[in-house]
Motif scaffolding. Structure first.
Motif, PDB file in Angstrom:
ATOM      1  N   LEU A  80       0.845  -1.200   0.000  1.00 60.97           N
ATOM      2  CA  LEU A  80       0.000   0.000   0.000  1.00 60.97           C
ATOM      3  C   LEU A  80       0.876   1.243   0.000  1.00 60.97           C
ATOM      4  CD1 LEU A  80      -2.844  -0.493   2.645  1.00 60.97           C
ATOM      5  CD2 LEU A  80      -2.997  -0.632   0.170  1.00 60.97           C
ATOM      6  N   ILE A  81       0.602   2.159  -0.928  1.00 60.60           N
ATOM      7  CA  ILE A  81       1.415   3.378  -1.015  1.00 60.60           C
ATOM      8  C   ILE A  81       0.500   4.589  -0.848  1.00 60.60           C
ATOM      9  CG2 ILE A  81       3.014   4.688  -2.475  1.00 60.60           C
ATOM     10  CD1 ILE A  81       3.382   1.829  -3.957  1.00 60.60           C
ATOM     11  N   ASP A  82       0.536   5.170   0.336  1.00 66.52           N
ATOM     12  CA  ASP A  82      -0.281   6.355   0.628  1.00 66.52           C
ATOM     13  C   ASP A  82       0.523   7.588   0.231  1.00 66.52           C
ATOM     14  OD1 ASP A  82      -2.244   8.025   1.565  1.00 66.52           O
ATOM     15  OD2 ASP A  82      -1.677   7.836   3.679  1.00 66.52           O
ATOM     16  N   THR A  83      -0.052   8.426  -0.631  1.00 69.74           N
ATOM     17  CA  THR A  83       0.720   9.565  -1.159  1.00 69.74           C
ATOM     18  C   THR A  83       0.149  10.906  -0.683  1.00 69.74           C
ATOM     19  OG1 THR A  83      -0.622   9.829  -3.157  1.00 69.74           O
ATOM     20  CG2 THR A  83       1.202   8.256  -3.278  1.00 69.74           C
ATOM     21  N   PRO A  84       0.975  11.935  -0.639  1.00 69.95           N
ATOM     22  CA  PRO A  84       0.465  13.274  -0.317  1.00 69.95           C
ATOM     23  C   PRO A  84      -0.529  13.739  -1.383  1.00 69.95           C
ATOM     24  CG  PRO A  84       2.857  13.207  -0.152  1.00 69.95           C
ATOM     25  CD  PRO A  84       2.442  11.933  -0.812  1.00 69.95           C
ATOM     26  N   GLU A 118       7.057  14.538  -4.707  1.00 65.29           N
ATOM     27  CA  GLU A 118       7.316  13.122  -4.410  1.00 65.29           C
ATOM     28  C   GLU A 118       6.192  12.236  -4.957  1.00 65.29           C
ATOM     29  OE1 GLU A 118       9.650  10.951  -2.358  1.00 65.29           O
ATOM     30  OE2 GLU A 118      10.637  12.453  -3.585  1.00 65.29           O
ATOM     31  N   ALA A 119       4.960  12.666  -4.696  1.00 62.99           N
ATOM     32  CA  ALA A 119       3.791  11.879  -5.128  1.00 62.99           C
ATOM     33  C   ALA A 119       3.812  11.686  -6.641  1.00 62.99           C
ATOM     34  CB  ALA A 119       2.500  12.570  -4.689  1.00 62.99           C
ATOM     35  N   ILE A 120       4.142  12.748  -7.364  1.00 63.03           N
ATOM     36  CA  ILE A 120       4.191  12.659  -8.831  1.00 63.03           C
ATOM     37  C   ILE A 120       5.311  11.704  -9.263  1.00 63.03           C
ATOM     38  CG2 ILE A 120       4.670  13.961 -10.951  1.00 63.03           C
ATOM     39  CD1 ILE A 120       3.142  16.327  -9.633  1.00 63.03           C
ATOM     40  N   LYS A 121       6.453  11.815  -8.626  1.00 61.37           N
ATOM     41  CA  LYS A 121       7.577  10.932  -8.983  1.00 61.37           C
ATOM     42  C   LYS A 121       7.220   9.458  -8.749  1.00 61.37           C
ATOM     43  CE  LYS A 121      11.455  14.087  -8.259  1.00 61.37           C
ATOM     44  NZ  LYS A 121      11.284  14.715  -9.558  1.00 61.37           N
ATOM     45  N   TRP A 122       6.428   9.187  -7.706  1.00 62.03           N
ATOM     46  CA  TRP A 122       6.083   7.798  -7.368  1.00 62.03           C
ATOM     47  C   TRP A 122       5.104   7.160  -8.359  1.00 62.03           C
ATOM     48  CZ3 TRP A 122       6.810   3.919  -3.526  1.00 62.03           C
ATOM     49  CH2 TRP A 122       7.937   4.136  -2.741  1.00 62.03           C
ATOM     50  N   LEU A 123       4.585   7.966  -9.280  1.00 58.93           N
ATOM     51  CA  LEU A 123       3.711   7.384 -10.321  1.00 58.93           C
ATOM     52  C   LEU A 123       4.461   6.306 -11.108  1.00 58.93           C
ATOM     53  CD1 LEU A 123       1.863  10.520 -11.731  1.00 58.93           C
ATOM     54  CD2 LEU A 123       0.768   8.518 -10.751  1.00 58.93           C
ATOM     55  N   GLU A 124       5.799   6.420 -11.110  1.00 59.42           N
ATOM     56  CA  GLU A 124       6.641   5.435 -11.809  1.00 59.42           C
ATOM     57  C   GLU A 124       6.637   4.086 -11.087  1.00 59.42           C
ATOM     58  OE1 GLU A 124       8.382   6.174 -14.522  1.00 59.42           O
ATOM     59  OE2 GLU A 124       7.978   8.319 -14.557  1.00 59.42           O
ATOM     60  N   ASN A 125       6.255   4.089  -9.805  1.00 64.05           N
ATOM     61  CA  ASN A 125       6.433   2.896  -8.962  1.00 64.05           C
ATOM     62  C   ASN A 125       5.133   2.229  -8.542  1.00 64.05           C
ATOM     63  OD1 ASN A 125       9.264   3.430  -8.860  1.00 64.05           O
ATOM     64  ND2 ASN A 125       8.839   5.012  -7.374  1.00 64.05           N
ATOM     65  N   ILE A 148      -5.922  11.491 -13.393  1.00 70.49           N
ATOM     66  CA  ILE A 148      -6.514  10.383 -14.155  1.00 70.49           C
ATOM     67  C   ILE A 148      -5.949  10.348 -15.584  1.00 70.49           C
ATOM     68  CG2 ILE A 148      -8.709   9.495 -15.088  1.00 70.49           C
ATOM     69  CD1 ILE A 148      -9.962  10.443 -12.370  1.00 70.49           C
ATOM     70  N   GLY A 149      -5.741  11.521 -16.172  1.00 68.73           N
ATOM     71  CA  GLY A 149      -5.154  11.598 -17.519  1.00 68.73           C
ATOM     72  C   GLY A 149      -3.753  11.000 -17.543  1.00 68.73           C
ATOM     73  N   ASN A 150      -2.986  11.270 -16.506  1.00 66.74           N
ATOM     74  CA  ASN A 150      -1.629  10.745 -16.405  1.00 66.74           C
ATOM     75  C   ASN A 150      -1.608   9.241 -16.273  1.00 66.74           C
ATOM     76  OD1 ASN A 150       1.247  11.790 -15.832  1.00 66.74           O
ATOM     77  ND2 ASN A 150      -0.152  13.531 -15.734  1.00 66.74           N
ATOM     78  N   LEU A 151      -2.510   8.711 -15.457  1.00 69.68           N
ATOM     79  CA  LEU A 151      -2.565   7.263 -15.254  1.00 69.68           C
ATOM     80  C   LEU A 151      -2.986   6.574 -16.550  1.00 69.68           C
ATOM     81  CD1 LEU A 151      -4.207   7.403 -11.730  1.00 69.68           C
ATOM     82  CD2 LEU A 151      -1.886   6.623 -12.239  1.00 69.68           C
TER      83      LEU A 151
ATOM     84  N   THR B  46       1.506  17.421 -15.378  1.00 68.13           N
ATOM     85  CA  THR B  46       2.195  17.038 -14.127  1.00 68.13           C
ATOM     86  C   THR B  46       3.541  17.757 -14.008  1.00 68.13           C
ATOM     87  OG1 THR B  46       2.869  15.015 -15.236  1.00 68.13           O
ATOM     88  CG2 THR B  46       1.209  14.779 -13.549  1.00 68.13           C
ATOM     89  N   LEU B  47       4.185  17.971 -15.150  1.00 69.84           N
ATOM     90  CA  LEU B  47       5.446  18.725 -15.128  1.00 69.84           C
ATOM     91  C   LEU B  47       5.179  20.151 -14.630  1.00 69.84           C
ATOM     92  CD1 LEU B  47       8.481  18.627 -15.881  1.00 69.84           C
ATOM     93  CD2 LEU B  47       7.853  19.483 -18.144  1.00 69.84           C
ATOM     94  N   LEU B  48       4.068  20.722 -15.079  1.00 68.26           N
ATOM     95  CA  LEU B  48       3.696  22.071 -14.633  1.00 68.26           C
ATOM     96  C   LEU B  48       3.464  22.091 -13.120  1.00 68.26           C
ATOM     97  CD1 LEU B  48       2.883  25.026 -15.185  1.00 68.26           C
ATOM     98  CD2 LEU B  48       0.585  24.228 -15.729  1.00 68.26           C
ATOM     99  N   ILE B  49       2.790  21.058 -12.606  1.00 63.65           N
ATOM    100  CA  ILE B  49       2.545  20.999 -11.154  1.00 63.65           C
ATOM    101  C   ILE B  49       3.879  20.867 -10.405  1.00 63.65           C
ATOM    102  CG2 ILE B  49       1.478  19.668  -9.266  1.00 63.65           C
ATOM    103  CD1 ILE B  49      -0.814  18.977 -11.173  1.00 63.65           C
TER     104      ILE B  49
END
Lengths: 207, 123
Positions: A80-84, A118-125, A148-151, B46-49
Motif C-alpha cells: 500500500l502506497i499512501d501519497t500526499p 514526491e507523489a508525482i515521482k512515485w507514479l513510476e512505482n 486520471i489523464g496521467n494514469l 504534471t510537469l507544470l505541477i
C-alpha cells in the motif's frame, strides 16, 4: 545471458507480479490516508497514516508492505502506497486558520510542496491506483483530470473511490458522469461503509 | 486590474515540454492570466505541477489551471484525423487552457459546459 540469469529474470517477473504496488492518489483532504488506514486495519490490524482536518497532513510517501487482502475467494499481496494530496497551490497562510503558528505553517507549506513532487515521482512505482475523490466536492477539478489523464497515459489500471458517501451532500453520480470510462465505487473510509464492495472492485481492477 | 496574456498554439507548438512549462510559469509568476490555445498533455500538466511546487515561495503561492475541449490522445489515427482537420480549417489546436497565479485566481469552477473564474480582490 546465461541460463541462470534467464531463470533469475523470469523469477523476478513473477516476484513483481506477486505483490501489487497499490498507490492511493487524489486531491488534498479527499480521505486517502483514511482509506489506507481502513485497508491496513482490516488486513494487518494496525493503521498506517495519521489523519487530520488540516490540509496536507500526509506530506511524505507512506508504504505498508505485504498487505494480504482476500475477496471473493481470492487472495493477493499488496504494497500500500499512501501519497500526499496533489495540489497546484500551497499557501502557508491557509494553515494559520487551523491555529498553527506562523513558523509551523511555513514549515508545513514547504513540506507540502515537496510532498506533491514526491507523489508525482512515485507514479513510476505503482502497478494499480486508487484515485480517492471526495464525493461531496466538484469532480471536474483540474487536479482530478490531470491525475486520471496521467494514469491513462501510463496504462495504469485505475479504480475511482468516491469517499465520504456517509455525508448528505455526497454525489457519486456526478463522479460517474465526470469519468464515465472508469469504475467508481462509493465508500466511507471513516465508517467502513460499502468496504466489502470496494474490495471486490479492487480485485476486478487489478485482474 | 487583471492582465490576460493570450498564447496562440503557433507560439508554443515547436517548444519542448520543459520550455513550454517554463514560459507559462514565467508569465504566471508575472501575475498574468494565461489563455493558452490548445491543451497541455497529461505529462506536461504534471510537469507544470512539479515546477510550480518547486517555485513556491513568499510571493508565488502556486497556480490555478483549467483545460477545456478535446484532450490529447495517444491514438495515432485520431491524432492524424485531428491534425488533418486543423490543417484544412486553418486552426492551431483544439481546446483551451486557462492558467493563472493563485494570488489572483481564487478558484476555477468547471462544469462540463461552463467555467467560472473567481478572482481575489487585487489592487
Amino acid at each position: 545471458m546465461g541460463f541462470f540469469d534467464y531463470l533469475k529474470s523470469i523469477l523476478k517477473i513473477f516476484q513483481i507480479k506477486k505483490t501489487v504496488r497499490l498507490g492511493l492518489y487524489g486531491p488534498v483532504n479527499a480521505g486517502k490516508s483514511s482509506l489506507a488506514n481502513k485497508i491496513s486495519l482490516d488486513w494487518l490490524g494496525e493503521e498506517m497514516s495519521e489523519v487530520s482536518k488540516i490540509p496536507h497532513e500526509t506530506r511524505e510517501i507512506k508504504v505498508k508492505e505485504k498487505v494480504k487482502i482476500r475477496s471473493s475467494g481470492k487472495e493477493l499481496d499488496f504494497n500500500l502506497i499512501d501519497t500526499p494530496g496533489i495540489a497546484t497551490k500551497v499557501d502557508y497562510e491557509d494553515f494559520l486558520k487551523y491555529k498553527l503558528s506562523k513558523s509551523e505553517a511555513k514549515k508545513r507549506a514547504k513540506e507540502a510542496t515537496q510532498g506533491v513532487i514526491e507523489a508525482i515521482k512515485w507514479l513510476e512505482n505503482v502497478d494499480c491506483v486508487l484515485v480517492v475523490l471526495d464525493a461531496t466536492e466538484n469532480p471536474y477539478d483540474q487536479v482530478n483530470v490531470t491525475i486520471i489523464g496521467n494514469l491513462a497515459a501510463r496504462n495504469i489500471p485505475v479504480l475511482i473511490v468516491a469517499n465520504k458517501i456517509d455525508l448528505k451532500s455526497a454525489n457519486i453520480k456526478r463522479i460517474e458522469s465526470a469519468f464515465p470510462q472508469y469504475n467508481v465505487v462509493g465508500v466511507s473510509a471513516l465508517k467502513g461503509t460499502n468496504i466489502e464492495n470496494f474490495y471486490k472492485e479492487l480485485f476486478r481492477t487489478v485482474r | 486590474m487583471l492582465r490576460l496574456q493570450i498564447i496562440p498554439h503557433s507560439e508554443v507548438a515547436n517548444l519542448t515540454s520543459e520550455s513550454k512549462i517554463s514560459k507559462v510559469l514565467r508569465i504566471a509568476k508575472n501575475n498574468r492570466i494565461i489563455l493558452l490555445e490548445g491543451r497541455l498533455s497529461p505529462e506536461e500538466e504534471t510537469l507544470l505541477i512539479e515546477r510550480t511546487m518547486s517555485n513556491i515561495d513568499r510571493r508565488f503561492k502556486g497556480i490555478e489551471i483549467c483545460s477545456i475541449g478535446d484532450s490529447e490522445t495517444r491514438d495515432l489515427v485520431k491524432r492524424i484525423k485531428r491534425g488533418l482537420a486543423q490543417f484544412l480549417l486553418g486552426v492551431g489546436a483544439s481546446g483551451m487552457t486557462i492558467i493563472g497565479p493563485a494570488s489572483i485566481i481564487k478558484e476555477i469552477k468547471r462544469d462540463p459546459d461552463k467555467i467560472e473564474l473567481l478572482t481575489k480582490n487585487v489592487k
